[in-house]
Design an enzyme around this catalytic site. Sequence first.
Site, PDB file in Angstrom:
ATOM      1  N   ARG A  53       0.770  -1.259   0.010  1.00  0.00           N
ATOM      2  CA  ARG A  53       0.104  -0.141  -0.062  1.00  0.00           C
ATOM      3  C   ARG A  53       0.738   1.240   0.006  1.00  0.00           C
ATOM      4  O   ARG A  53       1.932   1.325   0.058  1.00  0.00           O
ATOM      5  CB  ARG A  53      -1.205  -0.150   1.103  1.00  0.00           C
ATOM      6  CG  ARG A  53      -2.209  -0.663   0.997  1.00  0.00           C
ATOM      7  CD  ARG A  53      -3.422  -0.168   1.581  1.00  0.00           C
ATOM      8  NE  ARG A  53      -3.752   1.215   1.368  1.00  0.00           N
ATOM      9  CZ  ARG A  53      -4.359   2.080   1.796  1.00  0.00           C
ATOM     10  NH1 ARG A  53      -5.041   1.713   3.009  1.00  0.00           N
ATOM     11  NH2 ARG A  53      -4.610   3.202   1.490  1.00  0.00           N
ATOM     12  N   ARG A  72       3.102  -4.685   3.660  1.00  0.00           N
ATOM     13  CA  ARG A  72       2.589  -4.693   5.165  1.00  0.00           C
ATOM     14  C   ARG A  72       2.771  -6.288   5.192  1.00  0.00           C
ATOM     15  O   ARG A  72       2.314  -7.106   4.481  1.00  0.00           O
ATOM     16  CB  ARG A  72       1.188  -4.322   5.000  1.00  0.00           C
ATOM     17  CG  ARG A  72       1.034  -2.713   4.765  1.00  0.00           C
ATOM     18  CD  ARG A  72      -0.099  -2.103   5.233  1.00  0.00           C
ATOM     19  NE  ARG A  72       0.044  -0.770   5.208  1.00  0.00           N
ATOM     20  CZ  ARG A  72      -1.152   0.154   5.458  1.00  0.00           C
ATOM     21  NH1 ARG A  72      -2.240  -0.411   5.211  1.00  0.00           N
ATOM     22  NH2 ARG A  72      -0.687   1.430   5.480  1.00  0.00           N
ATOM     23  N   ASP A  78      -3.293  -0.705   8.873  1.00  0.00           N
ATOM     24  CA  ASP A  78      -2.156   0.506   8.815  1.00  0.00           C
ATOM     25  C   ASP A  78      -1.122   0.325   9.844  1.00  0.00           C
ATOM     26  O   ASP A  78       0.060   0.677   9.672  1.00  0.00           O
ATOM     27  CB  ASP A  78      -2.768   1.987   9.166  1.00  0.00           C
ATOM     28  CG  ASP A  78      -3.875   2.402   8.177  1.00  0.00           C
ATOM     29  OD1 ASP A  78      -3.651   1.872   6.980  1.00  0.00           O
ATOM     30  OD2 ASP A  78      -4.713   3.342   8.060  1.00  0.00           O
ATOM     31  N   GLU A 239      -4.155  13.837   5.242  1.00  0.00           N
ATOM     32  CA  GLU A 239      -2.966  13.595   4.451  1.00  0.00           C
ATOM     33  C   GLU A 239      -3.110  14.690   3.235  1.00  0.00           C
ATOM     34  O   GLU A 239      -4.075  15.163   2.698  1.00  0.00           O
ATOM     35  CB  GLU A 239      -3.259  12.382   3.702  1.00  0.00           C
ATOM     36  CG  GLU A 239      -3.202  11.197   4.709  1.00  0.00           C
ATOM     37  CD  GLU A 239      -3.507   9.748   4.236  1.00  0.00           C
ATOM     38  OE1 GLU A 239      -2.674   8.964   4.634  1.00  0.00           O
ATOM     39  OE2 GLU A 239      -4.553   9.850   3.429  1.00  0.00           O
ATOM     40  N   ARG A 255      -6.665  15.998   2.072  1.00  0.00           N
ATOM     41  CA  ARG A 255      -7.951  15.335   2.606  1.00  0.00           C
ATOM     42  C   ARG A 255      -8.509  15.660   3.500  1.00  0.00           C
ATOM     43  O   ARG A 255      -8.235  16.315   4.571  1.00  0.00           O
ATOM     44  CB  ARG A 255      -7.165  13.711   3.041  1.00  0.00           C
ATOM     45  CG  ARG A 255      -8.299  12.991   3.467  1.00  0.00           C
ATOM     46  CD  ARG A 255      -7.265  11.651   3.765  1.00  0.00           C
ATOM     47  NE  ARG A 255      -8.230  10.807   4.466  1.00  0.00           N
ATOM     48  CZ  ARG A 255      -8.054   9.293   4.667  1.00  0.00           C
ATOM     49  NH1 ARG A 255      -6.955   8.853   3.931  1.00  0.00           N
ATOM     50  NH2 ARG A 255      -8.801   8.375   5.173  1.00  0.00           N
ATOM     51  N   ARG A 315     -13.879   4.681  -3.075  1.00  0.00           N
ATOM     52  CA  ARG A 315     -12.517   4.720  -3.746  1.00  0.00           C
ATOM     53  C   ARG A 315     -12.626   3.996  -4.977  1.00  0.00           C
ATOM     54  O   ARG A 315     -12.178   2.724  -5.209  1.00  0.00           O
ATOM     55  CB  ARG A 315     -11.496   4.353  -2.880  1.00  0.00           C
ATOM     56  CG  ARG A 315     -11.376   5.044  -1.554  1.00  0.00           C
ATOM     57  CD  ARG A 315     -10.302   4.642  -0.386  1.00  0.00           C
ATOM     58  NE  ARG A 315     -10.016   5.588   0.567  1.00  0.00           N
ATOM     59  CZ  ARG A 315      -9.278   5.495   1.402  1.00  0.00           C
ATOM     60  NH1 ARG A 315      -8.556   4.308   1.679  1.00  0.00           N
ATOM     61  NH2 ARG A 315      -9.209   6.397   2.483  1.00  0.00           N
ATOM     62  N   TYR A 344      -4.973   5.644  -3.071  1.00  0.00           N
ATOM     63  CA  TYR A 344      -3.938   6.515  -2.888  1.00  0.00           C
ATOM     64  C   TYR A 344      -3.205   6.764  -4.393  1.00  0.00           C
ATOM     65  O   TYR A 344      -3.021   5.508  -5.156  1.00  0.00           O
ATOM     66  CB  TYR A 344      -2.878   6.327  -1.968  1.00  0.00           C
ATOM     67  CG  TYR A 344      -3.483   6.561  -0.684  1.00  0.00           C
ATOM     68  CD1 TYR A 344      -4.900   6.300  -0.284  1.00  0.00           C
ATOM     69  CD2 TYR A 344      -2.509   6.609   0.639  1.00  0.00           C
ATOM     70  CE1 TYR A 344      -5.137   6.401   0.992  1.00  0.00           C
ATOM     71  CE2 TYR A 344      -2.965   6.823   1.704  1.00  0.00           C
ATOM     72  CZ  TYR A 344      -4.239   6.724   1.986  1.00  0.00           C
ATOM     73  OH  TYR A 344      -4.697   6.741   3.394  1.00  0.00           O
ATOM     74  N   GLU A 366      -3.061   2.829  -6.259  1.00  0.00           N
ATOM     75  CA  GLU A 366      -3.563   1.724  -5.710  1.00  0.00           C
ATOM     76  C   GLU A 366      -4.680   1.307  -6.627  1.00  0.00           C
ATOM     77  O   GLU A 366      -5.732   1.924  -6.857  1.00  0.00           O
ATOM     78  CB  GLU A 366      -4.062   1.793  -4.280  1.00  0.00           C
ATOM     79  CG  GLU A 366      -2.708   2.079  -3.378  1.00  0.00           C
ATOM     80  CD  GLU A 366      -3.219   2.490  -1.785  1.00  0.00           C
ATOM     81  OE1 GLU A 366      -2.284   2.383  -0.854  1.00  0.00           O
ATOM     82  OE2 GLU A 366      -4.602   2.800  -1.613  1.00  0.00           O
TER      83      GLU A 366
END
Length: 387
Positions: A53, A72, A78, A239, A255, A315, A344, A366
């Site tokens: 990510r 990750r 996250d 962000e 954001r 998204r 993103y 992404e």
Amino acid sequence: METGSLIAALFILLSAVLSSCVCTIDGLQIDPLVYEEQLLWVSGASGHVNTYRIPLITFTPKGSLLAFAEGRKSSSADVGAKFIAVRRSTDKGDTWSPTSFIINDGMNPDGLNLGSVVVDEEVGSVILIYSMCFHLYHCGPASTMMVESTDDGLSWSSPRNLSVQLGVQAFAPGPGFGIQKRHEPGKGRLVVCGHGTIEGDGVFCILSDDHGENWYYGAMMKSIPYNQKKKPQDFNPDECQPVEMPDGSILINVRNQNNYHCRCRIVMRSLDGGLTLPIDELFFDEMLVDPAVAAGMLQKNGVLYFTNPSNEQNRVNLTLRWSLTNGSSWENNAVQIWAGQSGYSSITSLDTGSVEDQKFIFIIYEKGHKDYDETISFVKVHLYGGL
Ligand SMILES: *[C@@H]1O[C@H](CO)[C@@H](O)[C@H](O)[C@H]1NC(C)=O
Ligand SMILES: *[C@@H]1O[C@H](CO)[C@@H](O)[C@H](O)[C@H]1NC(C)=O
Ligand SMILES: *[C@@H]1O[C@H](CO)[C@@H](O)[C@H](O)[C@H]1NC(C)=O
């Protein structure tokens, strides 16, 4: 009029014409074309990584491209342990090196988070800034970390802990790129903007006037209510992506985490090289509808480019827009990069002085079919329809 003063008058007229134009090549219309696309990372495909990510992309001083992502390790969350994955292209994005993992945070319950990449063109270095323990999940305090490459992204320094200078308040850089000021005020300064903790949120910029040796906090735009639990529609800037405009101001596209005022982007501007963000300069860009996500922005030759999943709720619909008016309006013919799941994104371009470099921008984002975190895709966009 004497010949000398006539030439001078013509020169002044010509420079006036040149400086007021949006300097694209030979008057060609911007007509972005997806020239090529390739997947740089696929989640679940490698034994050590569950999910890739947070893609970043940058040019280097030598004209290479560097792509970064969080690898990750055990889930898509996250928090958790991660690698920083890097791939490098020396042929303008046609081919890429295999992935190297430049940072490994071990088994940290709340490991590293990307991040901002900033190129110091004056000394030829590439700096990557990331956070550790940002969420304070079974660890503490939060730290702001930096690694640097002085050989075009081939090798990286060991991590330096910037919290020794900055303090240990949580700071999540970017995600995207930081800038080096090319114009006054603050020419040469490194400006990296990001956001604060969940409750103490807001946009914060860290600055360095000595090529990354020393860092200090500059501009900030705090959330309301600051350091308190937020409700839906509270003012919660999150962000962000800064760019330097041709007049030396810094535009920051942000954001809008809690959808204050609109389901669209917040825009801020610093007029003093990143020291302050006056409230008078803040506006909401209703054209840039947004589901609350990290977006990409780039200023190239007087044109502003913007990428996000252009949808109020979800998204999906990764879209490229451009502005010929310094971001005060956007051209109507936006280009859809991907209709499906998309998260993103980040944009860069090369500027080694060749005409070829004026024609392309590079987007990393992404991309997925069922979920936006399935892959990280690289797109080379021809700005003039392939001409
Ligand atoms: C970074 O420095 C701060 C301040 O000295 C310290 O509290 C923190 O533990 C350090 N972080 C790391 C990851 O070493
Ligand atoms: C995709 O974005 C374009 C441009 O903003 C918009 O016109 C269109 O409605 C969007 N489609 C979806 C499904 O969100
Ligand atoms: C954009 O900014 C530049 C530099 O300040 C200025 O010359 C130009 O007129 C601006 N363009 C518009 C359309 O406002």
